[in-house]
Every structure is written in structure tokens, then in C-alpha cells.
Write a protein that holds these residues in place. Sequence first.
Motif, PDB file in Angstrom:
ATOM      1  N   LYS B  80      53.724  -6.755  62.787  1.00 43.20           N
ATOM      2  CA  LYS B  80      55.046  -5.417  63.487  1.00 43.20           C
ATOM      3  C   LYS B  80      55.780  -4.017  62.391  1.00 43.20           C
ATOM      4  CE  LYS B  80      55.356  -7.519  67.983  1.00 43.20           C
ATOM      5  NZ  LYS B  80      56.458  -8.364  68.337  1.00 43.20           N
ATOM      6  N   PHE B  81      56.192  -4.885  61.300  1.00 40.43           N
ATOM      7  CA  PHE B  81      56.398  -4.430  60.180  1.00 40.43           C
ATOM      8  C   PHE B  81      55.828  -4.079  59.130  1.00 40.43           C
ATOM      9  CE2 PHE B  81      59.145  -8.111  60.588  1.00 40.43           C
ATOM     10  CZ  PHE B  81      58.893  -8.617  59.694  1.00 40.43           C
ATOM     11  N   GLY B  82      54.598  -4.967  59.390  1.00 42.46           N
ATOM     12  CA  GLY B  82      53.978  -4.840  57.564  1.00 42.46           C
ATOM     13  C   GLY B  82      54.213  -5.803  56.889  1.00 42.46           C
ATOM     14  N   GLY B  83      54.926  -6.417  57.645  1.00 39.73           N
ATOM     15  CA  GLY B  83      55.339  -8.119  56.183  1.00 39.73           C
ATOM     16  C   GLY B  83      53.892  -9.093  56.355  1.00 39.73           C
ATOM     17  N   GLU B  84      52.613  -8.767  56.818  1.00 38.31           N
ATOM     18  CA  GLU B  84      51.560 -10.144  56.816  1.00 38.31           C
ATOM     19  C   GLU B  84      51.951 -10.844  55.581  1.00 38.31           C
ATOM     20  OE1 GLU B  84      51.350  -6.656  57.353  1.00 38.31           O
ATOM     21  OE2 GLU B  84      50.050  -7.198  58.561  1.00 38.31           O
ATOM     22  N   SER B  85      52.031 -10.157  54.192  1.00 40.63           N
ATOM     23  CA  SER B  85      52.199 -10.665  52.695  1.00 40.63           C
ATOM     24  C   SER B  85      53.583 -11.789  52.555  1.00 40.63           C
ATOM     25  CB  SER B  85      52.011  -9.964  51.953  1.00 40.63           C
ATOM     26  OG  SER B  85      53.412  -9.392  51.611  1.00 40.63           O
ATOM     27  N   PHE B 172      44.554 -22.330  55.467  1.00 41.73           N
ATOM     28  CA  PHE B 172      43.582 -21.812  56.174  1.00 41.73           C
ATOM     29  C   PHE B 172      43.633 -20.759  57.298  1.00 41.73           C
ATOM     30  CE2 PHE B 172      40.901 -23.307  60.386  1.00 41.73           C
ATOM     31  CZ  PHE B 172      39.447 -22.814  59.773  1.00 41.73           C
ATOM     32  N   VAL B 173      44.562 -20.825  58.149  1.00 39.48           N
ATOM     33  CA  VAL B 173      44.865 -19.762  59.369  1.00 39.48           C
ATOM     34  C   VAL B 173      45.093 -18.577  58.642  1.00 39.48           C
ATOM     35  CG1 VAL B 173      45.986 -18.747  61.206  1.00 39.48           C
ATOM     36  CG2 VAL B 173      45.281 -21.385  61.115  1.00 39.48           C
ATOM     37  N   LEU B 178      42.148 -14.995  58.780  1.00 38.66           N
ATOM     38  CA  LEU B 178      43.106 -13.670  59.586  1.00 38.66           C
ATOM     39  C   LEU B 178      43.057 -13.073  57.820  1.00 38.66           C
ATOM     40  CD1 LEU B 178      46.931 -15.309  60.790  1.00 38.66           C
ATOM     41  CD2 LEU B 178      44.283 -13.742  61.661  1.00 38.66           C
ATOM     42  N   LYS B 179      42.379 -13.028  57.203  1.00 41.22           N
ATOM     43  CA  LYS B 179      41.600 -12.475  56.133  1.00 41.22           C
ATOM     44  C   LYS B 179      42.407 -11.885  54.580  1.00 41.22           C
ATOM     45  CE  LYS B 179      37.498 -12.826  57.688  1.00 41.22           C
ATOM     46  NZ  LYS B 179      37.182 -14.021  56.779  1.00 41.22           N
TER      47      LYS B 179
END
Lengths: 246, 257
Positions: B80-85, B172-173, B178-179
Motif C-alpha cells: 500500500k505504501f510501496g514498502g514490499e522490499s 518461498f512466498v 511474489l517475485k
Amino acid sequence: MIRLINIHKSFRSQQVLRDLSLTIPSGQTTVIIGRSGGGKSVLLKHIMGLIRPDSGEIWIDDQEINQLKQRDLYRVRKRFGMLFQEGALFDSMSVGENVAFPIREHKKMTHLELEKAVSEKLALVGLSGIEKKMPSELSGGMRKRVALARAMALDPDIMLFDEPTTGLDPILTAAIDHLIIETQKRFQMTCVVISHDIQSVFRIAHNIVMLFEGKIIEGGTPEVFRQSTNKMVQDFLLGQYSENSV
Amino acid sequence: MITRIFFMVGRRALAFLSELGGILLMFFQSMAWTFTPPFRLRNLIKQMEFIGVKSLFIVVLTGVFSGMVLALQSYHGFRKFGGESLMGGIVALSLAREMGPVMTALMVNARAGSAIAAELGTMRVTEQIDALQMMAINPVQYLVVPRIWAGVLMLPLLTAINILVGIIGGYFVGVILLKINPGVFMDKMINMIELSDLVQGIVKSVFFGLILTLIGCYKGYNTYGGAEGVGRATTEAVVISSVCILIGTYVLTSLLF
């Protein structure tokens, strides 16, 4: 000799033993009879030192067991063998391991000596060759006999039996009685037996005491007992119901 | 009416204090008997196998899925705020500090804590514990001490495994499904997690190991009332231990770290 002097024991408001005094002679079989819930098992647990009385003394020969530290009490307990009502065999161990257990804990033996001792004890109760079986594979009578073999593993000089024949058929009852008589005679043990089975009582007892509402109301040889004029004793021996005995 | 309320509250309070006193007494007895010969190493190893080795499968299974669901949830939140990393770091941190020790303790409690209470309870009602005493063997030393030490020693190991497989599940996920870039995932994880986070989880697990074995033993040892009593003791052991683990994790986090 085992002596209980002026024993009182209550659980909360319920008084189970009231000023009970009893002498159990050495080298004989004393049977304690009485109605269910009359305090017989509590009395036996006092003799073993599993329960401490509220007041009174319990002497095993010249030792007052209530005054003993735990280590000394354990030393006294090594002189005891106990046959529990349902055997109390360890479910997770085989028959052989059950019988070997007290020996392994208290005596130093080689594996071969231990095996020999176990098979001797099992032979004593007429169950040779079942060392590998698990307690769950045995009948009620066999479990009791294995439990007897385990109780005798340390060659005790005092044996306690908590209703040894309850739930057994008459033939097995006679067999267990025979075992008690034989082992008592052979090893000159002091035996204390709790029983409801009147036939069995008269077969094995040198002395009988009757407990009623936490007190000894009659005691003596089987002959004295048969001729007792105490109404409660007669009702119990004849298995008859009366207003007084309820 | 008010007297009755006071009576009930008082009775409950007394029952609670008596239970707490009993548990503490068993703990101190166990500590005293730990250093009294004979030392029963075989019993300890047997219990370590039961509590540790035999719980491994369930601990690994719950660890993998905890890591996976944690990764999935944090991905959706952070996106939602681009913090996937940050996902790798968050997964590792949550597992090490909280999820790993708590999930492991709850699983071991359900499997081994209940079994301890049931086994000792059955031994109590079938007079096997009395039989031990009659053989001049102290039941606390023979039955309780090895179980408590097995719990204290095995829970940290199981927790470490749970954290590790949780991170693998999260990886893994995150990376495969989720690449997320694997380098970023690992980098954030290494940067965010510190040794003290892992120590926190391991210290907690030691306490949890003690709690679940001590309560299981206490409830089992003091069972009364036949088969029904065994069932009651087992349920109480699992419920009380689970609640203590959840309260304990909060108390330990706020007090120690």
C-alpha cells in the motif's frame, strides 16, 4: 513388628481414623477387614509412610517412621513390598522390565544376574517365560501375579496386600491365596492384607482385625473372630444386612 | 448476598494461590532433586526424544506456514505504501522475536504438554506413582525432573528450527511466488535482524519449555478421580500452559528487552 499407637487422621472435616491402635506381629499374616470407605486403605498408606497421621505414632520395629527424614524413610521402605489393588504395573515397561525395575534401582547386578533374578521371581509366581510381554497383554490374574513378583523383587520382610483377590474368579482367588500363604511361609514375611473376601481371609490369616468407622472393633485369631459376639462382626462375616451395619 | 460474593471470590483466590504454591513447590523440589544422585541420564534422553524429536514434524510444518502467511500478509500491507522490499526483514524479525517461540511452545504444549499430563495422571490414578514411592524411588526425581529439563533443553532447539524454516517459507512466498528480488529480500533481512532478536526468542523459549512441562507435570501428578480426572487434568494443563505462554511472552518482552 509394626505398631500403630493412637492414630488420628482426618481429611478436611471427615475423620477417617480415630484413636486407632494396632500391633501387627512379625512373621505372621494379619488381615484387616471392614466395610468399604472404612479407612482400611488409609491405614495401609500410614504403614507405608505415604500418609502422615494428624497425631499418633507408627513404629516399624524400633523406628518411628513419622520422625524419619525422607532418605531414612526410603531406607525403611526398601524392607516393604506392596501388591496394589490393580497391580500398578508400569504400562510403558514389559513384564521383565517391571520386575527388574526395583532391583536395577537398588542393587548392583550384571545383566545376566538381573535376568536370572527376574526369571526366578516370575517362576515363584508361576509365570516363567513371559518377560517380553507387555502388561496390557495379560489377564487380571496374571497382572496381579506379575505385580507380586515385582513386589518381592527386593526380598522384602514386610509385604502389604491391598485387596489382592478383588475382581478375580474363585479359582484365581484360591491361587493368589495359595501364593500368599506359600511366600509368607517360605520367607517368614510379615504380611498385612486388606480384604473383603471372607473365605480368602480365613484361608490366609493368622490374625484378623476389623475396622469400623476408623476404629478397631475386633481383633484376634480366626477362631476368636468366628466366635465374636460383636453384631457388626457377625453381619460382616455372614454378609448380612442389618440397620446397625449400615 | 455481599457475603456470598466475598465468599466466592475468597474461595477462588485461595484455590488460585494454592495451585500457584503447588506449582512453585514442584519447581523447587525438581531443582533440588536435579542435583541429587542418582542422575537418570537415560530418562532425560528418552524425554528429550519425546518432547524434542517427536515434535519436530509439527514444529517444522507450523513454522513453514507461519513464515508463508506472514510473508503474504506483510506483502499486502507494505504494498500500500510501496514498502514490499521490507518484507524479508519483517518476516525474520517477527519470527525470531515472537512468532517462532510462541508458535513452537503452543504446538509442543498441545502435543507433549498434554501427553505429560495424561501420562502422569494415568500413573497417579492407577497407583503407579504410589508404587514408585513404595520402591523407595522419589517420583519427582524420576518423573518430573527429566521432563522439565527435556522441555528446557529442547524448546530452544525447536524454536531455532521453527524460525529457520519460517524464514525459508517466507522466502518461498516472497521471492518465488511474489517475485521480490532475492537480493533485496536477504539484504533487508540481514540488516534488520540483530543477534539480540534471536537471543530474545531463544530466552523466551527456555521459559516456555519450563512452563509447559512444569504445568503438565503438576496437573498430571495431582490428578484425582479416575479417567474423568485424567481428562480434566489434561485439559487444564493445556489451557493453563497456553494462557501462561501468551501472558509470559508479553511480560518477558516488556521486562527483559
